[in-house]
Design a protein around this motif. Structure first.
Motif, PDB file in Angstrom:
ATOM      1  N   ASP A  17       0.834  -1.216   0.000  1.00  0.00           N
ATOM      2  CA  ASP A  17       0.000   0.000   0.000  1.00  0.00           C
ATOM      3  C   ASP A  17       0.862   1.256   0.000  1.00  0.00           C
ATOM      4  O   ASP A  17       0.618   2.198  -0.763  1.00  0.00           O
ATOM      5  N   SER A 130      -6.871   0.717   2.360  1.00  0.00           N
ATOM      6  CA  SER A 130      -5.895  -0.122   1.680  1.00  0.00           C
ATOM      7  C   SER A 130      -6.187  -0.032   0.186  1.00  0.00           C
ATOM      8  O   SER A 130      -7.249   0.450  -0.219  1.00  0.00           O
ATOM      9  N   GLY A 158     -11.114  -0.449   1.173  1.00  0.00           N
ATOM     10  CA  GLY A 158     -10.186  -0.347   0.055  1.00  0.00           C
ATOM     11  C   GLY A 158     -10.568   0.676  -1.000  1.00  0.00           C
ATOM     12  O   GLY A 158     -11.732   1.035  -1.161  1.00  0.00           O
ATOM     13  N   ASP A 192      -6.262 -10.607  -3.583  1.00  0.00           N
ATOM     14  CA  ASP A 192      -6.056  -9.168  -3.780  1.00  0.00           C
ATOM     15  C   ASP A 192      -5.499  -8.875  -5.175  1.00  0.00           C
ATOM     16  O   ASP A 192      -5.919  -7.915  -5.835  1.00  0.00           O
TER      17      ASP A 192
END
Length: 210
Positions: A17, A130, A158, A192
């Motif tokens: 990140d 994130s 996110g 992810d």
């Protein structure tokens, strides 16, 4: 062992990140300047950044940042029209572009290309969000998660998520909450990565962006 793997995953996720949000902010700085210029001197003159209070991990409130795609005082304009606001809530907190009096012409393009979301790299860098996770919601939307609110808020929200990858604004509640909770239950490095590339593809196709 599961707890250790979880900590490793979270550490790696945070590291990625920080690195990617720093790179993005540096590389996109010329775009920021162009958009600032358009809002400083154009017909939609006004604040460049729009911020709205959202609910983050463990119920912590924070301000999410976006390039302003609406008229000044947009929230007040929407709430002043009770009938339209009711429709907004019933339609999963969305309105079709043609019936939303808040969105400017330039703002519509920003949303279509998802460029309005770019300032959220600041939220990511600050640790409020994130790159990948459930989209942060306003307080009112928490009711859509019923008795699963605590689970939903157990992970960091996110800038890109599984709901966006699955269709974004084309998918409303309650299906949206099911998708977001599925991510919470299955979050992993490879999931992810999959979501990241699905989101990039959706942005290119402008799928569900409004």
């Amino acid at each position: 062992m599961e707890e250790k793997q979880s900590l490793i995953y979270l550490f790696f996720k945070r590291t990625v990140d920080i690195i990617l949000s720093c790179l993005a902010l540096i590389c996109l700085s010329p775009v920021f300047l162009v958009i600032w210029g358009l809002y400083a001197f154009g017909s939609d003159k006004g604040p460049v950044i729009y911020k709205q209070e959202r609910v983050g991990k463990n119920g912590r409130h924070f301000f999410i940042y976006k390039f302003r795609s609406m008229i000044v005082d947009a929230d007040k304009v929407l709430r002043s029209d009770k009938k339209l606001y009711e429709k907004y809530v019933k339609n999963s907190y969305k309105l079709e572009p043609g019936e939303d009096p808040r969105i400017t012409n330039f703002g519509e393009w920003l949303r279509k290309t998802s460029m309005d979301e770019m300032p959220q790299f600041v939220n990511v860098l600050r640790g409020e969000m994130s790159l990948i996770g459930p989209r942060p919601v306003v307080e009112e939307e928490l009711q859509e998660y019923g008795d699963q609110i605590e689970k939903f808020l157990s992970v960091k929200p996110g800038a890109m998520g599984y709901w966006q990858a699955s269709g974004r604004s084309n998918i409303g509640y309650p299906e949206r909450s099911e998708i977001e909770l599925y991510y919470v239950d299955h979050a992993s490095f490879w999931f992810d990565v999959k979501i990241l590339f699905q989101n990039l593809l959706s942005i290119v196709k402008s799928d569900g962006a409004y």
